[in-house]
Design a protein around this motif. Structure first.
Motif, PDB file in Angstrom:
ATOM      1  N   THR A 118       0.827  -1.205   0.000  1.00 61.40           N
ATOM      2  CA  THR A 118       0.000   0.000   0.000  1.00 61.40           C
ATOM      3  C   THR A 118       0.864   1.259   0.000  1.00 61.40           C
ATOM      4  O   THR A 118       0.483   2.264  -0.593  1.00 61.40           O
ATOM      5  CB  THR A 118      -0.964   0.033   1.205  1.00 61.40           C
ATOM      6  N   LEU A 119       2.025   1.195   0.633  1.00 60.03           N
ATOM      7  CA  LEU A 119       2.917   2.357   0.650  1.00 60.03           C
ATOM      8  C   LEU A 119       3.502   2.636  -0.738  1.00 60.03           C
ATOM      9  O   LEU A 119       3.701   3.791  -1.114  1.00 60.03           O
ATOM     10  CB  LEU A 119       4.030   2.157   1.678  1.00 60.03           C
ATOM     11  N   ARG A 120       3.758   1.591  -1.496  1.00 58.41           N
ATOM     12  CA  ARG A 120       4.233   1.788  -2.877  1.00 58.41           C
ATOM     13  C   ARG A 120       3.146   2.429  -3.735  1.00 58.41           C
ATOM     14  O   ARG A 120       3.404   3.320  -4.536  1.00 58.41           O
ATOM     15  CB  ARG A 120       4.664   0.456  -3.484  1.00 58.41           C
ATOM     16  N   LYS A 121       1.916   1.965  -3.551  1.00 59.49           N
ATOM     17  CA  LYS A 121       0.798   2.565  -4.292  1.00 59.49           C
ATOM     18  C   LYS A 121       0.589   4.009  -3.874  1.00 59.49           C
ATOM     19  O   LYS A 121       0.264   4.862  -4.695  1.00 59.49           O
ATOM     20  CB  LYS A 121      -0.480   1.749  -4.060  1.00 59.49           C
ATOM     21  N   ARG A 122       0.799   4.285  -2.597  1.00 55.86           N
ATOM     22  CA  ARG A 122       0.687   5.657  -2.102  1.00 55.86           C
ATOM     23  C   ARG A 122       1.699   6.555  -2.800  1.00 55.86           C
ATOM     24  O   ARG A 122       1.362   7.661  -3.237  1.00 55.86           O
ATOM     25  CB  ARG A 122       0.927   5.688  -0.609  1.00 55.86           C
ATOM     26  N   ALA A 123       2.944   6.085  -2.904  1.00 57.40           N
ATOM     27  CA  ALA A 123       3.987   6.882  -3.561  1.00 57.40           C
ATOM     28  C   ALA A 123       3.620   7.174  -5.009  1.00 57.40           C
ATOM     29  O   ALA A 123       3.802   8.292  -5.496  1.00 57.40           O
ATOM     30  CB  ALA A 123       5.321   6.156  -3.475  1.00 57.40           C
ATOM     31  N   ALA A 124       3.080   6.172  -5.687  1.00 59.89           N
ATOM     32  CA  ALA A 124       2.670   6.363  -7.081  1.00 59.89           C
ATOM     33  C   ALA A 124       1.529   7.368  -7.188  1.00 59.89           C
ATOM     34  O   ALA A 124       1.530   8.230  -8.074  1.00 59.89           O
ATOM     35  CB  ALA A 124       2.262   5.026  -7.688  1.00 59.89           C
ATOM     36  N   LEU A 125       0.562   7.281  -6.286  1.00 58.04           N
ATOM     37  CA  LEU A 125      -0.564   8.220  -6.300  1.00 58.04           C
ATOM     38  C   LEU A 125      -0.117   9.645  -5.989  1.00 58.04           C
ATOM     39  O   LEU A 125      -0.606  10.595  -6.596  1.00 58.04           O
ATOM     40  CB  LEU A 125      -1.633   7.787  -5.298  1.00 58.04           C
ATOM     41  N   GLU A 126       0.800   9.785  -5.056  1.00 56.89           N
ATOM     42  CA  GLU A 126       1.286  11.117  -4.727  1.00 56.89           C
ATOM     43  C   GLU A 126       2.026  11.743  -5.911  1.00 56.89           C
ATOM     44  O   GLU A 126       1.887  12.937  -6.168  1.00 56.89           O
ATOM     45  CB  GLU A 126       2.202  11.075  -3.499  1.00 56.89           C
TER      46      GLU A 126
END
Length: 107
Positions: A69-77
């Protein structure tokens, strides 16, 4: 300031609460990224789970499922040109916990 219920969802499979909470934050970030007026903004998210709050603040976790989820967060940011600031808040002061405590969410 008034709070509004935006997202509510029942889970059909078992995961640890840390993963549920992290995915809920991720979903709220997805919705926020779709709003054009949030470009180049900081988004404040309140979290009552200290493990999730800590991992989102650091940007990493020892747990593989939280790291996803943290990797997806980085991509979304990056894609949404925004930054999510996650702040720990005690459970009793969480305004949105009412969703899971006062009503039943249908599947």
């Amino acid at each position: 300031m008034s709070w509004h219920d935006v997202l509510a969802r029942a889970h059909s499979y078992f995961e640890f609460i840390n993963v549920y909470e992290s995915r809920a934050l991720l979903r709220s970030l997805e919705v926020t990224c779709k709003m054009h007026w949030t470009r180049h903004a900081r988004v404040l998210a309140l979290e009552d789970n200290s493990a999730v709050s800590g991992s989102w603040s650091k940007g990493r976790s020892r747990a593989y499922s939280l790291n996803q989820t943290l990797r997806k967060r980085a991509a979304l940011e990056c894609a949404g040109a925004l930054e999510a600031a996650v702040v720990w808040c005690s459970t009793g002061r969480m305004p949105m916990d009412r969703l899971s405590r006062e009503r039943i969410v249908r599947r």
